[in-house]
Structure formats: structure tokens, C-alpha cells
Design a protein around this motif. Structure first.
Motif, PDB file in Angstrom:
ATOM      1  N   UNK A 175       1.008  -1.620  -0.330  1.00  0.00           N
ATOM      2  CA  UNK A 175      -0.050  -0.285   0.117  1.00  0.00           C
ATOM      3  C   UNK A 175       0.679   1.393   0.097  1.00  0.00           C
ATOM      4  N   UNK A 176       1.587   1.165   0.521  1.00  0.00           N
ATOM      5  CA  UNK A 176       2.830   2.215   1.018  1.00  0.00           C
ATOM      6  C   UNK A 176       4.163   2.036   1.018  1.00  0.00           C
ATOM      7  N   UNK A 177       5.397   2.986   0.745  1.00  0.00           N
ATOM      8  CA  UNK A 177       6.524   2.666   1.562  1.00  0.00           C
ATOM      9  C   UNK A 177       7.052   3.853   1.911  1.00  0.00           C
ATOM     10  N   UNK A 178       6.656   4.002   2.843  1.00  0.00           N
ATOM     11  CA  UNK A 178       7.315   5.403   3.645  1.00  0.00           C
ATOM     12  C   UNK A 178       8.938   5.016   4.604  1.00  0.00           C
ATOM     13  N   UNK A 179      10.172   5.691   4.525  1.00  0.00           N
ATOM     14  CA  UNK A 179      10.934   5.214   5.798  1.00  0.00           C
ATOM     15  C   UNK A 179      11.351   4.241   5.088  1.00  0.00           C
ATOM     16  N   UNK A 180      11.986   3.702   6.283  1.00  0.00           N
ATOM     17  CA  UNK A 180      11.706   1.890   6.367  1.00  0.00           C
ATOM     18  C   UNK A 180      10.856   1.136   6.819  1.00  0.00           C
ATOM     19  N   UNK A 181       9.403   1.835   6.959  1.00  0.00           N
ATOM     20  CA  UNK A 181       7.884   0.781   7.073  1.00  0.00           C
ATOM     21  C   UNK A 181       7.497   0.800   5.603  1.00  0.00           C
ATOM     22  N   UNK A 182       6.670  -0.482   5.127  1.00  0.00           N
ATOM     23  CA  UNK A 182       5.982  -0.966   4.655  1.00  0.00           C
ATOM     24  C   UNK A 182       4.530  -0.652   5.611  1.00  0.00           C
ATOM     25  N   UNK A 183       4.195   0.111   4.182  1.00  0.00           N
ATOM     26  CA  UNK A 183       2.147  -0.888   4.836  1.00  0.00           C
ATOM     27  C   UNK A 183       1.890  -1.633   3.446  1.00  0.00           C
ATOM     28  N   UNK A 184       1.160  -3.225   4.244  1.00  0.00           N
ATOM     29  CA  UNK A 184       0.581  -4.180   3.914  1.00  0.00           C
ATOM     30  C   UNK A 184      -0.510  -4.431   3.880  1.00  0.00           C
ATOM     31  N   UNK A 185      -1.161  -3.818   2.596  1.00  0.00           N
ATOM     32  CA  UNK A 185      -3.617  -4.633   2.488  1.00  0.00           C
ATOM     33  C   UNK A 185      -3.281  -5.939   2.017  1.00  0.00           C
ATOM     34  N   UNK A 186      -3.980  -6.564   3.205  1.00  0.00           N
ATOM     35  CA  UNK A 186      -3.649  -8.157   3.155  1.00  0.00           C
ATOM     36  C   UNK A 186      -6.156  -8.180   2.805  1.00  0.00           C
ATOM     37  N   UNK A 187      -6.329  -8.984   1.407  1.00  0.00           N
ATOM     38  CA  UNK A 187      -7.479  -8.914   1.062  1.00  0.00           C
ATOM     39  C   UNK A 187      -7.681 -10.848   1.469  1.00  0.00           C
ATOM     40  N   UNK A 188      -8.643 -10.923   2.627  1.00  0.00           N
ATOM     41  CA  UNK A 188      -8.607 -12.827   2.629  1.00  0.00           C
ATOM     42  C   UNK A 188      -9.662 -12.665   3.316  1.00  0.00           C
ATOM     43  N   UNK A 189     -10.499 -13.531   2.860  1.00  0.00           N
ATOM     44  CA  UNK A 189     -11.899 -14.706   3.341  1.00  0.00           C
ATOM     45  C   UNK A 189     -11.700 -14.220   5.159  1.00  0.00           C
ATOM     46  N   UNK A 190     -12.931 -13.850   5.548  1.00  0.00           N
ATOM     47  CA  UNK A 190     -13.318 -13.522   6.339  1.00  0.00           C
ATOM     48  C   UNK A 190     -12.807 -14.567   7.922  1.00  0.00           C
TER      49      UNK A 190
END
Length: 78
Positions: A23-38
Motif C-alpha cells: 500500500x505504501x513505502x515510507x522510510x523503513x516502513x512498508x504498509x501492507x494491504x491484505x485481502x483474505x476470506x473472513x
């Protein structure tokens, strides 16, 4: 361990129904979006480990209570 290189907005698939998107890369952080069954539980690893430890303690407590109850029943029936 499989190591993949992905850019912002690119994804990887796990099986047929789990998609992880950068979803985003900010400095040394990576933001992940996870789409999975409930029905698939998703936790940060430190939270997952805390849940496992709490479950182990709960099982241990139940086992101690059950053992005391069983021993009490055995002692009372003699």
C-alpha cells in the motif's frame, strides 16, 4: 523463506484467495494491504505469539483445575 521484490501497488497471491498488496513505502516502513476470506485470522506476529501464550496458560489452568477436581472426587469416594 521466499523473498520477493514488489513496488507500491503491486501484489502477491497466497493460494487462490489471499492477496497482499504493497500500500505504501515510507522510510523503513512498508504498509501492507491484505485481502483474505473472513474466516482467515490475520495478526501481527507479536500479537499472534501473545494469543498463543494466553491460550497455553488457559489450557494449563484448566488442566490444573480438572486435576484438582478429579483428585477430589477420587479422595471423596474412598
Amino acid at each position: 523463506m521466499l523473498v520477493l521484490t514488489r513496488r507500491k501497488h503491486q501484489s502477491i497471491m497466497i493460494g487462490d484467495d489471499i492477496e497482499i498488496t504493497i500500500a505504501a513505502v515510507e522510510g523503513d516502513q512498508v504498509k501492507l494491504g491484505i485481502n483474505a476470506p473472513k474466516h482467515v485470522e490475520i495478526h501481527r506476529k507479536e500479537v499472534y505469539l501473545a494469543i498463543e501464550e494466553a491460550n497455553r496458560e488457559a489450557v494449563s489452568d484448566v488442566a490444573r483445575v480438572d486435576l484438582k477436581r478429579i483428585m477430589g472426587q477420587l479422595g471423596g469416594s474412598e
